[in-house]
Design a protein around this motif. Sequence first.
Motif, PDB file in Angstrom:
ATOM      1  N   GLY A  49       0.811  -1.208   0.000  1.00  0.00           N
ATOM      2  CA  GLY A  49       0.000   0.000   0.000  1.00  0.00           C
ATOM      3  C   GLY A  49       0.843   1.255   0.000  1.00  0.00           C
ATOM      4  N   TRP A  51       1.734   4.646   1.988  1.00  0.00           N
ATOM      5  CA  TRP A  51       1.756   5.054   3.389  1.00  0.00           C
ATOM      6  C   TRP A  51       2.309   6.464   3.530  1.00  0.00           C
ATOM      7  N   ASN A 231      -5.735   0.396   8.586  1.00  0.00           N
ATOM      8  CA  ASN A 231      -5.056   1.418   7.777  1.00  0.00           C
ATOM      9  C   ASN A 231      -3.978   2.164   8.553  1.00  0.00           C
ATOM     10  N   THR A 232      -3.421   1.522   9.587  1.00  0.00           N
ATOM     11  CA  THR A 232      -2.363   2.158  10.372  1.00  0.00           C
ATOM     12  C   THR A 232      -1.224   1.176  10.618  1.00  0.00           C
ATOM     13  N   TYR A 256       0.063   6.060   8.096  1.00  0.00           N
ATOM     14  CA  TYR A 256      -1.335   5.940   7.711  1.00  0.00           C
ATOM     15  C   TYR A 256      -1.434   5.518   6.247  1.00  0.00           C
ATOM     16  N   LYS A 257      -2.317   4.581   5.981  1.00  0.00           N
ATOM     17  CA  LYS A 257      -2.469   4.043   4.636  1.00  0.00           C
ATOM     18  C   LYS A 257      -3.442   4.886   3.820  1.00  0.00           C
ATOM     19  N   ARG A 258      -3.018   5.297   2.656  1.00  0.00           N
ATOM     20  CA  ARG A 258      -3.906   6.024   1.751  1.00  0.00           C
ATOM     21  C   ARG A 258      -4.892   5.048   1.109  1.00  0.00           C
ATOM     22  N   VAL A 259      -6.099   5.518   0.854  1.00  0.00           N
ATOM     23  CA  VAL A 259      -7.127   4.661   0.263  1.00  0.00           C
ATOM     24  C   VAL A 259      -7.764   5.373  -0.922  1.00  0.00           C
ATOM     25  N   ALA A 263      -4.457   6.404  -3.256  1.00  0.00           N
ATOM     26  CA  ALA A 263      -3.517   5.299  -3.051  1.00  0.00           C
ATOM     27  C   ALA A 263      -2.609   5.118  -4.252  1.00  0.00           C
TER      28      ALA A 263
END
Length: 288
Positions: A49, A51, A231-232, A256-259, A263
């Motif tokens: 992912g 981040w 998402n962390t 933190y994961k971008r969505v 993303a």
Amino acid sequence: MIRIAAALAVAGLVVSGPAAMAQPKAKAGAQATYKAPRLTGTKLPDLNGVWQVMNSAGWDVEPHAARAALQMRPGPYIPVPAKDVLALGAVGAVPGGLGVVEGGEIPYTPDARKMRDENRANYLDRDPEVKCYLPGVPRANYMHLPFQIFQSEKSLMIAYEYAGAVRNVMFDDPGPAPVDSWMGQSVAKWDGDSLVITVTGQNDRTWFDRAGNHHSANMTVVERYTPTGPNTMRYEATITDPDTFTRPWKMSMNLYKRVGEDAQLNQFKCVEFVEELMYGHLRKEPLK
């Protein structure tokens, strides 16, 4: 509005200035019990992912108040007059931050601290980020731009938006790095759901931030990436460098994961933006 602000302050909902700086950091309480999704066909946690951090460590990894840009004066070779730097106003200012260094202060030797202070005073002339040099580790992970982890069963790569930097993370240790480089050599192993990466072979030209915090070529960084939620992820980096610090020290923060449409990485190949800065004085007829 004044009454509302006063009521919030009394209730402890509004904290600013030095009081906010003194607040203890929240601990990643869920990370001990959270079980991350598995990489397809394996028992490994899936770290794939895009981040990004949500802190101001890229400006200064130690606790700091907001400050004006001109507390870091231009160096003698920067083709930007002082009046133009002043004109940047809030754009060039440094946002405050709680810091990511455990214990609050980097344990420099006296000589290394003196060098840090000189770097800070000459930030615009010395910071490798200003010149678009590769950021090194751990700085690459908490700059203002995101990075992407590409993970398979047997390999892992980390790509950074800043300057197109890339790390090839190896799981088979090839021995000492053959030569020092900007991003060093990364060798990984799994400790439960935590990815542990040991980084060696970095040169001494990278900094930790824009505040002049530095290291030597003798530095070893041990990173730890631990999923803490959907998402962390908790990121920790332990720094060992006896040439610069009196003892090992650690920084830690959340990723933190971008969505969705966020993303993905954009291009920020900044070399072309610094050509005039670095080589403009070589022009036969310098720009006015």
